[in-house]
Design a protein around this motif. Structure first.
Motif, mmCIF file in Angstrom:
data_model
loop_
_atom_site.group_PDB
_atom_site.id
_atom_site.type_symbol
_atom_site.label_atom_id
_atom_site.label_comp_id
_atom_site.label_asym_id
_atom_site.label_seq_id
_atom_site.Cartn_x
_atom_site.Cartn_y
_atom_site.Cartn_z
ATOM 1 N N ARG A 93 0.817 -1.216 0.000
ATOM 2 C CA ARG A 93 0.000 0.000 0.000
ATOM 3 C C ARG A 93 0.847 1.261 0.000
ATOM 4 O O ARG A 93 0.332 2.364 0.147
ATOM 5 N N HIS A 139 -1.502 -0.643 13.066
ATOM 6 C CA HIS A 139 -2.185 -1.292 11.945
ATOM 7 C C HIS A 139 -2.916 -2.559 12.403
ATOM 8 O O HIS A 139 -4.076 -2.770 12.056
ATOM 9 N N LEU A 203 -12.188 -5.023 13.281
ATOM 10 C CA LEU A 203 -12.220 -6.273 12.530
ATOM 11 C C LEU A 203 -11.260 -7.260 13.175
ATOM 12 O O LEU A 203 -10.102 -6.928 13.453
ATOM 13 N N GLN A 225 -9.307 0.541 12.794
ATOM 14 C CA GLN A 225 -10.601 0.813 12.178
ATOM 15 C C GLN A 225 -10.490 1.264 10.724
ATOM 16 O O GLN A 225 -11.448 1.144 9.961
ATOM 17 N N SER A 226 -9.329 1.741 10.317
ATOM 18 C CA SER A 226 -9.146 2.179 8.931
ATOM 19 C C SER A 226 -8.878 1.018 7.980
ATOM 20 O O SER A 226 -8.832 1.201 6.764
ATOM 21 N N TYR A 227 -8.727 -0.188 8.514
ATOM 22 C CA TYR A 227 -8.342 -1.332 7.694
ATOM 23 C C TYR A 227 -9.467 -1.751 6.765
ATOM 24 O O TYR A 227 -10.651 -1.762 7.136
ATOM 25 N N ARG A 228 -9.095 -2.123 5.537
ATOM 26 C CA ARG A 228 -10.042 -2.655 4.569
ATOM 27 C C ARG A 228 -9.540 -4.027 4.122
ATOM 28 O O ARG A 228 -8.393 -4.176 3.692
ATOM 29 N N LEU A 229 -10.416 -5.031 4.222
ATOM 30 C CA LEU A 229 -10.073 -6.385 3.791
ATOM 31 C C LEU A 229 -10.416 -6.529 2.317
ATOM 32 O O LEU A 229 -11.565 -6.369 1.908
ATOM 33 N N CYS A 230 -9.403 -6.826 1.489
ATOM 34 C CA CYS A 230 -9.592 -6.981 0.049
ATOM 35 C C CYS A 230 -9.210 -8.394 -0.369
ATOM 36 O O CYS A 230 -8.118 -8.855 -0.043
#
Length: 233
Positions: A93, A139, A203, A225-230
C-alpha cells in the motif's frame, strides 16, 4: 517392520514432512529413493509412492521420472487463501512497515484454545503479543499461540526482530487450516494498542493452521478501524 506392523502411507508422509521442516531434507535437496524409504519403514514401494505423491500434490516435493524427488525450494501450498504476510500487505500500500514485540511467554494455552486445537492440559505453547505498524500508526494487534511440539524451532527465534507471522510463513509448512472474520468491540487491551475506544468495533481475523493432525498455531489479529479487507477472486 513387517506384516501388520508395516508403516502406513500417512505415517510415512508425516515423517518425511517433519524431515523437510527440520531441514533433514533441506530445500532443493533430493530425498532417498522409494526403494530405500520402503526398506527403512518395512513397507511396499507402492505405500511410499502414495506418501510421496501426496506431498507432491500439496506442493512440497518435485517428482521427476528418472531424475528423483527433490524438496521444492519455495513450496506453493494449494489453499483457497494464502496466509498474508503483514509486512508485504503494508508495503504493497506504499506505507512503511513497523513491528513491536509486546509480550512473550511459554506455558499451557487457555482452556478454550486447548479444546479448539485438541491439546492436552499441560501442552506447552509459546504465547506472543505483537503490534504491526503502518507509517508509524497502529495497523494490527496480534495475539498468537504456537504449539512447541509441532514447531520447536520457534523457541529459539528472535521474535523481537522478525514477527511470528513472518517466521511461521517461512519456516513452518502447513497442510490445512481455517479462518474466521468478524467484528467485535475492541476491549481495553486492544483499544490501548490500536489507539481507539474500548467500545469501538474492530475487525478480528481468527486463524489456525495444522500439519496433518498436528496443530501449529492459533492467532487473533485485531485490525485498526481504517483497515479494509480486500480479496481477489
Amino acid at each position: 517392520m513387517a506384516g501388520d506392523r508395516a508403516a502406513s502411507w500417512q505415517s510415512i508422509r508425516d515423517t518425511i514432512m517433519l524431515r523437510i521442516r527440520d531441514r533433514t531434507y533441506p530445500p532443493g535437496a533430493f530425498i532417498p529413493n522409494e526403494a530405500d524409504i520402503a526398506a527403512e519403514f518395512g513397507c511396499a514401494r507402492a505405500t511410499v509412492n502414495r506418501a510421496l505423491r501426496d506431498l507432491a500434490e500439496e506442493g512440497f516435493l518435485d517428482r521427476r521420472r528418472k531424475a528423483g524427488t527433490r524438496v521444492i525450494e519455495a513450496p506453493q501450498r494449494k489453499a483457497t487463501l494464502e496466509i498474508p504476510q503483514i509486512r508485504r500487505e503494508v508495503e504493497a500500500r506504499g506505507q512503511v512497515y513497523g513491528y513491536r514485540l509486546l509480550a512473550r511467554e511459554t506455558g499451557p494455552a487457555p482452556g478454550e484454545l486447548r479444546a479448539r486445537l485438541k491439546l492436552p492440559e499441560a501442552e506447552a505453547t509459546l504465547y506472543v503479543e505483537s503490534l504491526h505498524l503502518a507509517d508509524g500508526a497502529a495497523h494490527m494487534f496480534e495475539r498468537r499461540w504456537v504449539v512447541l511440539r509441532t514447531v520447536p524451532g520457534i523457541a529459539a527465534a528472535d521474535l523481537a526482530v522478525v514477527s511470528p507471522n513472518e517466521w511461521l510463513v517461512r519456516e513452518a509448512p502447513y497442510t490445512h487450516g481455517g479462518m474466521e472474520v468478524h467484528a467485535e468491540p475492541a476491549g481495553l487491551a486492544v483499544a490501548t494498542a490500536l489507539d481507539c475506544a474500548p467500545a469501538d468495533p474492530v475487525l478480528v481475523m481468527e486463524r489456525q493452521t495444522w500439519l496433518h493432525e498436528a496443530p501449529i498455531t492459533y492467532t487473533r489479529e485485531h485490525f485498526a478501524q481504517s483497515y479494509r479487507l480486500c480479496l481477489g477472486l
